[in-house]
Write an enzyme that holds these catalytic residues in place. Structure first.
Site, mmCIF file in Angstrom:
data_model
loop_
_atom_site.group_PDB
_atom_site.id
_atom_site.type_symbol
_atom_site.label_atom_id
_atom_site.label_comp_id
_atom_site.label_asym_id
_atom_site.label_seq_id
_atom_site.Cartn_x
_atom_site.Cartn_y
_atom_site.Cartn_z
ATOM 1 N N THR A 104 -12.626 -6.558 2.512
ATOM 2 C CA THR A 104 -12.621 -5.254 3.168
ATOM 3 C C THR A 104 -13.968 -4.888 3.785
ATOM 4 O OG1 THR A 104 -12.610 -2.874 2.672
ATOM 5 C CG2 THR A 104 -13.010 -4.325 0.830
ATOM 6 N N GLU A 159 -15.297 -2.200 3.333
ATOM 7 C CA GLU A 159 -16.045 -1.454 2.311
ATOM 8 C C GLU A 159 -17.155 -2.310 1.711
ATOM 9 O OE1 GLU A 159 -15.998 1.735 0.488
ATOM 10 O OE2 GLU A 159 -15.273 2.289 2.462
ATOM 11 N N TYR A 175 -15.078 0.021 -6.171
ATOM 12 C CA TYR A 175 -14.088 -0.695 -5.359
ATOM 13 C C TYR A 175 -14.790 -1.738 -4.471
ATOM 14 C CZ TYR A 175 -10.856 -1.702 -1.560
ATOM 15 O OH TYR A 175 -10.087 -2.351 -0.634
ATOM 16 N N LYS A 220 -14.594 -5.916 -4.574
ATOM 17 C CA LYS A 220 -14.165 -6.755 -3.449
ATOM 18 C C LYS A 220 -15.250 -7.776 -3.074
ATOM 19 C CE LYS A 220 -9.984 -5.295 -2.560
ATOM 20 N NZ LYS A 220 -8.817 -6.155 -2.380
HETATM 21 P P1 NAP Z 1 -1.779 -0.419 -1.317
HETATM 22 O O1 NAP Z 1 -0.757 0.154 -0.408
HETATM 23 O O2 NAP Z 1 -2.564 0.471 -2.224
HETATM 24 O O3 NAP Z 1 -1.037 -1.535 -2.205
HETATM 25 C C1 NAP Z 1 -1.637 -2.052 -3.369
HETATM 26 C C2 NAP Z 1 -0.660 -2.999 -4.042
HETATM 27 O O4 NAP Z 1 -1.287 -3.546 -5.214
HETATM 28 C C3 NAP Z 1 0.637 -2.333 -4.517
HETATM 29 O O5 NAP Z 1 1.689 -3.236 -4.332
HETATM 30 C C4 NAP Z 1 0.368 -2.145 -6.016
HETATM 31 O O6 NAP Z 1 1.538 -2.117 -6.806
HETATM 32 C C5 NAP Z 1 -0.409 -3.420 -6.311
HETATM 33 N N1 NAP Z 1 -1.172 -3.318 -7.548
HETATM 34 C C6 NAP Z 1 -2.167 -2.447 -7.827
HETATM 35 N N2 NAP Z 1 -2.615 -2.659 -9.083
HETATM 36 C C7 NAP Z 1 -1.868 -3.666 -9.586
HETATM 37 C C8 NAP Z 1 -1.859 -4.339 -10.835
HETATM 38 N N3 NAP Z 1 -2.702 -4.000 -11.797
HETATM 39 N N4 NAP Z 1 -0.967 -5.343 -11.037
HETATM 40 C C9 NAP Z 1 -0.103 -5.692 -10.039
HETATM 41 N N5 NAP Z 1 -0.063 -5.089 -8.838
HETATM 42 C C10 NAP Z 1 -0.951 -4.092 -8.616
HETATM 43 O O7 NAP Z 1 -2.861 -1.259 -0.504
HETATM 44 P P2 NAP Z 1 -2.796 -1.808 1.005
HETATM 45 O O8 NAP Z 1 -3.300 -0.754 1.922
HETATM 46 O O9 NAP Z 1 -1.486 -2.432 1.253
HETATM 47 O O10 NAP Z 1 -3.931 -2.931 0.948
HETATM 48 C C11 NAP Z 1 -3.619 -4.256 0.547
HETATM 49 C C12 NAP Z 1 -4.916 -4.944 0.092
HETATM 50 O O11 NAP Z 1 -5.835 -4.969 1.178
HETATM 51 C C13 NAP Z 1 -5.644 -4.275 -1.056
HETATM 52 O O12 NAP Z 1 -6.230 -5.280 -1.835
HETATM 53 C C14 NAP Z 1 -6.723 -3.448 -0.376
HETATM 54 O O13 NAP Z 1 -7.822 -3.268 -1.250
HETATM 55 C C15 NAP Z 1 -7.056 -4.349 0.797
HETATM 56 N N6 NAP Z 1 -7.549 -3.682 2.008
HETATM 57 C C16 NAP Z 1 -6.848 -2.652 2.552
HETATM 58 C C17 NAP Z 1 -7.306 -2.080 3.731
HETATM 59 C C18 NAP Z 1 -6.549 -0.942 4.395
HETATM 60 O O14 NAP Z 1 -7.146 -0.270 5.248
HETATM 61 N N7 NAP Z 1 -5.289 -0.734 4.068
HETATM 62 C C19 NAP Z 1 -8.477 -2.555 4.342
HETATM 63 C C20 NAP Z 1 -9.137 -3.629 3.762
HETATM 64 C C21 NAP Z 1 -8.666 -4.202 2.602
HETATM 65 P P3 NAP Z 1 2.277 -0.703 -7.180
HETATM 66 O O15 NAP Z 1 3.177 -0.431 -6.016
HETATM 67 O O16 NAP Z 1 3.005 -1.040 -8.432
HETATM 68 O O17 NAP Z 1 1.183 0.308 -7.375
HETATM 69 O O1 G4F Z 2 -8.709 7.091 3.907
HETATM 70 P P1 G4F Z 2 -9.800 6.796 2.953
HETATM 71 O O2 G4F Z 2 -9.573 7.166 1.529
HETATM 72 O O3 G4F Z 2 -10.136 5.258 3.131
HETATM 73 P P2 G4F Z 2 -11.440 4.395 2.808
HETATM 74 O O4 G4F Z 2 -12.259 4.995 1.729
HETATM 75 O O5 G4F Z 2 -12.118 4.106 4.101
HETATM 76 O O6 G4F Z 2 -10.790 3.060 2.214
HETATM 77 C C1 G4F Z 2 -9.694 2.430 2.843
HETATM 78 O O7 G4F Z 2 -10.162 1.499 3.787
HETATM 79 C C2 G4F Z 2 -10.923 0.415 3.224
HETATM 80 C C3 G4F Z 2 -11.375 -0.467 4.388
HETATM 81 O O8 G4F Z 2 -12.571 0.009 4.923
HETATM 82 C C4 G4F Z 2 -10.058 -0.331 2.239
HETATM 83 F F1 G4F Z 2 -10.744 -1.382 1.725
HETATM 84 C C5 G4F Z 2 -9.599 0.600 1.130
HETATM 85 O O9 G4F Z 2 -8.728 -0.101 0.249
HETATM 86 C C6 G4F Z 2 -8.850 1.762 1.753
HETATM 87 O O10 G4F Z 2 -7.662 1.269 2.313
HETATM 88 O O11 G4F Z 2 -11.132 7.543 3.411
HETATM 89 C C7 G4F Z 2 -11.645 7.403 4.718
HETATM 90 C C8 G4F Z 2 -12.774 8.398 4.937
HETATM 91 C C9 G4F Z 2 -13.825 8.415 3.818
HETATM 92 O O12 G4F Z 2 -15.096 8.453 4.409
HETATM 93 C C10 G4F Z 2 -13.571 9.712 3.081
HETATM 94 O O13 G4F Z 2 -14.724 10.301 2.504
HETATM 95 O O14 G4F Z 2 -12.199 9.711 4.945
HETATM 96 C C11 G4F Z 2 -13.043 10.578 4.214
HETATM 97 N N1 G4F Z 2 -12.255 11.728 3.766
HETATM 98 C C12 G4F Z 2 -12.490 13.014 4.128
HETATM 99 N N2 G4F Z 2 -11.626 13.826 3.505
HETATM 100 C C13 G4F Z 2 -11.230 11.705 2.911
HETATM 101 C C14 G4F Z 2 -10.824 13.033 2.745
HETATM 102 N N3 G4F Z 2 -10.602 10.675 2.302
HETATM 103 C C15 G4F Z 2 -9.544 10.979 1.496
HETATM 104 N N4 G4F Z 2 -8.888 9.964 0.911
HETATM 105 N N5 G4F Z 2 -9.113 12.273 1.297
HETATM 106 C C16 G4F Z 2 -9.726 13.332 1.901
HETATM 107 O O15 G4F Z 2 -9.348 14.491 1.697
#
Ligand code: NAP
Ligand code: G4F
Length: 338
Positions: free
Chosen positions: A128, A130, A152, A156
């Site tokens: 990520t 992050e 987090y 990663k």
């Molecule tokens: P998400 O919607 O939060 O999905 C997370 C998945 O992990 C869910 O299926 C959850 O299962 C499973 N999980 C969590 N804890 C677990 C555990 N202890 N044992 C087994 N399964 C578990 O995340 P996403 O947005 O699809 O992201 C997928 C991956 O990419 C993650 O690793 C995230 O950190 C990474 N990532 C995401 C982004 C982004 O912007 N979306 C960017 C960079 C990297 P449940 O449904 O049971 O909770």
């Molecule tokens: O939507 P966020 O919670 O995503 P964040 O922290 O960027 O993380 C997501 O993207 C990552 C990739 O860069 C992934 F690795 C990670 O698993 C996840 O999918 O927050 C985005 C931004 C932050 O700066 C936060 O401080 O939005 C700001 N924010 C402002 N108000 C808020 C809020 N975030 C959340 N969740 N809720 C608020 O009310």
């Protein structure tokens, strides 16, 4: 016969899009799901309900090496997409221990099991942006130094290094996708984009009056999850494993996202948006913007969905779910500032 893929995190946003994509490519798709999810499909398997009959789910959890070993031994996949994680950055400040435990050990468990039972399997790690955290340079590339700002992010970085180490030490075809934020109507409600799109829909439906957020000045490079899962697949089709940044190269603030979401439905953000310090983080990542030249050149990957289209799709989906069929004002009103 088609290839066999195994997805951890299949119930999440990315897992659901990836499973759809792999089914379209003719794969036999297996997924890891927590036992509680298998017992409560109506609530916990909603993102994959439409493909439930075409994927095979296996009970297990990241914390349990034996559960992962057993499943991988049974399936012996050709490709393994390790997406499962505690993925909410904010929560990782409240519970560092479970985040580090699930994310670091979970990744180690999957890699160690694969090494023994399916050493030829191509492995994807969900790294990520992050990891860049307090970013040393803008935009960020595969060579940008890592400076994580949360448990987090630290978890990663550890997973990223574990993946590299299994590649170097045990010759596993193990790749990491350093993915920047990607969203969709399937995004969890805790993340800011979905919180905004769902909040706007509730306000438009008359179910609430305000939307309370934290730091509006944080900037992110937001793409669409459907585009990003294709990059994951492309990485595993390469002859050699490697690490790739996946991003749009365009960044916007949380404020811009919110203002556009309100403007699309003819509302003024300043009439509804409030700030709640509770949503600020102890250590913020101020600005993320990725340079995905390597992925574009080496993988031929491209992102199709631009920022406004993404916001539209999310707001429209949440408005429809709230019973509003035609939420948008005309496009000329969208161009005007709120
Ligand atoms: P998400 O919607 O939060 O999905 C997370 C998945 O992990 C869910 O299926 C959850 O299962 C499973 N999980 C969590 N804890 C677990 C555990 N202890 N044992 C087994 N399964 C578990 O995340 P996403 O947005 O699809 O992201 C997928 C991956 O990419 C993650 O690793 C995230 O950190 C990474 N990532 C995401 C982004 C982004 O912007 N979306 C960017 C960079 C990297 P449940 O449904 O049971 O909770
Ligand atoms: O939507 P966020 O919670 O995503 P964040 O922290 O960027 O993380 C997501 O993207 C990552 C990739 O860069 C992934 F690795 C990670 O698993 C996840 O999918 O927050 C985005 C931004 C932050 O700066 C936060 O401080 O939005 C700001 N924010 C402002 N108000 C808020 C809020 N975030 C959340 N969740 N809720 C608020 O009310």
């Amino acid at each position: 016969m088609g290839k066999r893929a195994f997805i951890t995190g299949i119930t999440g946003q990315d897992g659901s899009y990836l499973a759809e994509f792999l089914l379209e490519q003719g794969y036999e798709v297996h997924g890891l799901a927590r036992r509680v999810a298998l017992e409560d499909p109506a609530h916990r398997l909603t993102r994959i309900a439409h493909i439930a009959s075409r994927v095979q789910l296996h009970a297990g959890s990241l914390e349990s090496f034996p559960s992962l070993f057993r499943v991988l031994q049974k399936i012996r996949p050709d490709e393994c997409y390790h997406l499962a994680a505690q993925s909410f950055v904010s929560y990782s400040f409240d519970d560092e221990f479970s985040t580090l435990n699930a994310n670091i050990n979970g990744t180690h468990h999957v890699l160690a099991a694969l090494k023994d039972v399916a050493p030829k399997c191509h492995f994807y790690f969900a790294a990520t942006s992050e990891m860049f955290g307090k970013a040393a340079e803008t935009p960020q590339t595969e060579r940008t130094p890592l400076h994580p700002r949360s448990a987090y992010g630290i978890s990663k970085v550890a997973g990223f290094h574990l993946t590299q180490n299994y590649r170097e030490a045990y010759s596993l075809h193990a790749s990491s996708g350093i993915l920047f934020n990607h969203e969709s109507p399937r995004r969890g409600y805790e993340f800011v984009t979905r919180k905004i799109s769902a909040g706007v829909a509730r306000i438009l439906a008359g179910q609430s009056k305000e939307l309370s957020l934290g730091n509006l000045e944080a900037k992110r490079d937001w793409g669409h999850a459907r585009d990003y899962v294709q990059a994951m697949w492309l990485m595993l089709q390469q002859p050699a494993p490697d690490d790739y940044v996946v991003a749009t190269g365009e960044c916007h603030s949380v404020r811009e996202f919110a203002e556009l979401a309100f403007r699309l439905v003819g509302l003024n953000a300043s009439d509804h948006l409030t700030i709640n310090p509770e949503f600020y983080r102890p250590a913020e990542v101020d600005l993320l913007i990725g340079d995905s030249t390597k992925a574009r050149r080496a993988l031929g990957w491209q992102n199709r969905v631009r920022f406004e289209e993404l916001v539209r799709e999310m707001v429209e989906a949440d408005c429809r779910a709230a019973g509003i069929q035609q939420p948008f004002v005309t496009s000329s009103a969208v161009g005007a500032s709120a």
